[in-house]
Design a protein around this motif. Structure first.
Motif, PDB file in Angstrom:
ATOM      1  N   GLU A   1       7.320   2.645   7.442  1.00  0.00           N
ATOM      2  CA  GLU A   1       7.939   1.331   7.238  1.00  0.00           C
ATOM      3  C   GLU A   1       7.515   0.748   5.886  1.00  0.00           C
ATOM      4  OE1 GLU A   1       4.112   0.682   9.400  1.00  0.00           O
ATOM      5  OE2 GLU A   1       5.854   1.834   9.957  1.00  0.00           O
ATOM      6  N   VAL A   2       8.225  -0.277   5.469  1.00  0.00           N
ATOM      7  CA  VAL A   2       7.948  -0.939   4.189  1.00  0.00           C
ATOM      8  C   VAL A   2       6.558  -1.569   4.241  1.00  0.00           C
ATOM      9  CG1 VAL A   2       8.663  -2.817   2.655  1.00  0.00           C
ATOM     10  CG2 VAL A   2      10.392  -1.349   3.721  1.00  0.00           C
ATOM     11  N   GLN A   3       5.764  -1.328   3.194  1.00  0.00           N
ATOM     12  CA  GLN A   3       4.425  -1.896   3.052  1.00  0.00           C
ATOM     13  C   GLN A   3       4.511  -3.081   2.090  1.00  0.00           C
ATOM     14  OE1 GLN A   3       1.500  -0.436   4.531  1.00  0.00           O
ATOM     15  NE2 GLN A   3       3.168   0.533   5.666  1.00  0.00           N
ATOM     16  N   SER A   4       3.765  -4.157   2.348  1.00  0.00           N
ATOM     17  CA  SER A   4       3.784  -5.284   1.404  1.00  0.00           C
ATOM     18  C   SER A   4       2.377  -5.827   1.206  1.00  0.00           C
ATOM     19  CB  SER A   4       4.719  -6.387   1.887  1.00  0.00           C
ATOM     20  OG  SER A   4       4.251  -6.953   3.077  1.00  0.00           O
ATOM     21  N   ARG A   5       2.178  -6.383   0.018  1.00  0.00           N
ATOM     22  CA  ARG A   5       0.895  -6.996  -0.366  1.00  0.00           C
ATOM     23  C   ARG A   5       1.174  -8.276  -1.135  1.00  0.00           C
ATOM     24  NH1 ARG A   5      -0.013  -3.075   2.197  1.00  0.00           N
ATOM     25  NH2 ARG A   5      -1.624  -1.501   1.982  1.00  0.00           N
ATOM     26  N   ARG A   6       0.337  -9.277  -0.899  1.00  0.00           N
ATOM     27  CA  ARG A   6       0.419 -10.533  -1.655  1.00  0.00           C
ATOM     28  C   ARG A   6      -0.588 -10.494  -2.787  1.00  0.00           C
ATOM     29  NH1 ARG A   6      -0.518 -14.498   3.199  1.00  0.00           N
ATOM     30  NH2 ARG A   6      -2.233 -13.045   3.234  1.00  0.00           N
ATOM     31  N   PHE A   7      -0.238 -11.141  -3.879  1.00  0.00           N
ATOM     32  CA  PHE A   7      -1.127 -11.217  -5.037  1.00  0.00           C
ATOM     33  C   PHE A   7      -1.329 -12.688  -5.375  1.00  0.00           C
ATOM     34  CE2 PHE A   7       0.408  -6.957  -5.067  1.00  0.00           C
ATOM     35  CZ  PHE A   7      -0.643  -6.214  -5.569  1.00  0.00           C
ATOM     36  N   GLU A   8      -2.609 -13.086  -5.474  1.00  0.00           N
ATOM     37  CA  GLU A   8      -2.973 -14.485  -5.704  1.00  0.00           C
ATOM     38  C   GLU A   8      -3.832 -14.628  -6.945  1.00  0.00           C
ATOM     39  OE1 GLU A   8      -5.146 -15.644  -2.247  1.00  0.00           O
ATOM     40  OE2 GLU A   8      -3.396 -15.561  -0.942  1.00  0.00           O
ATOM     41  N   LYS A   9      -3.816 -15.838  -7.479  1.00  0.00           N
ATOM     42  CA  LYS A   9      -4.738 -16.202  -8.555  1.00  0.00           C
ATOM     43  C   LYS A   9      -5.309 -17.569  -8.214  1.00  0.00           C
ATOM     44  CE  LYS A   9      -5.315 -17.021 -13.427  1.00  0.00           C
ATOM     45  NZ  LYS A   9      -4.686 -17.110 -14.724  1.00  0.00           N
ATOM     46  N   GLU A  10      -6.622 -17.636  -8.110  1.00  0.00           N
ATOM     47  CA  GLU A  10      -7.337 -18.881  -7.794  1.00  0.00           C
ATOM     48  C   GLU A  10      -6.789 -19.533  -6.527  1.00  0.00           C
ATOM     49  OE1 GLU A  10      -7.103 -21.159 -11.378  1.00  0.00           O
ATOM     50  OE2 GLU A  10      -8.396 -19.776 -12.470  1.00  0.00           O
ATOM     51  N   GLY A  11      -6.509 -18.700  -5.518  1.00  0.00           N
ATOM     52  CA  GLY A  11      -6.043 -19.195  -4.231  1.00  0.00           C
ATOM     53  C   GLY A  11      -4.568 -19.539  -4.156  1.00  0.00           C
TER      54      GLY A  11
END
Length: 78
Positions: free
Chosen positions: A23-33
């Motif tokens: 299945e499709v994999q996803s990741r979030r990317f943050e900077k300083e919250g």
């Protein structure tokens, strides 16, 4: 020497690609919250989709290096 930010991004993207999941994999990317974007990897098409949140834009890549560079720019405000 400081730890490479680009290397960390590449490791996260590579982990999405090398998983056994179908299945499709996803990741979030943050900077300083603050969430800056999200990347989804579709193993069926071998493509990454990057959704930037400010401004709301979506890009599709078939090359891990290109999506990593785009994420680096997004996270470092370059």
């Amino acid at each position: 020497m400081d730890k490479s930010e680009l290397s960390a991004i590449l490791k996260r993207l590579e982990a999405m690609r090398t998983t056994e999941a179908t299945e499709v994999q996803s990741r979030r990317f943050e900077k300083e919250g603050v969430q800056r974007g999200q990347v989804a990897y579709d193993p069926a098409t071998s493509t990454y989709t990057l959704q930037e949140f400010n401004p709301d834009q979506t890009f599709e890549f078939d090359n891990i290096d290109l999506v990593a560079i785009e994420l680096y720019d997004l996270l470092t405000d370059n």
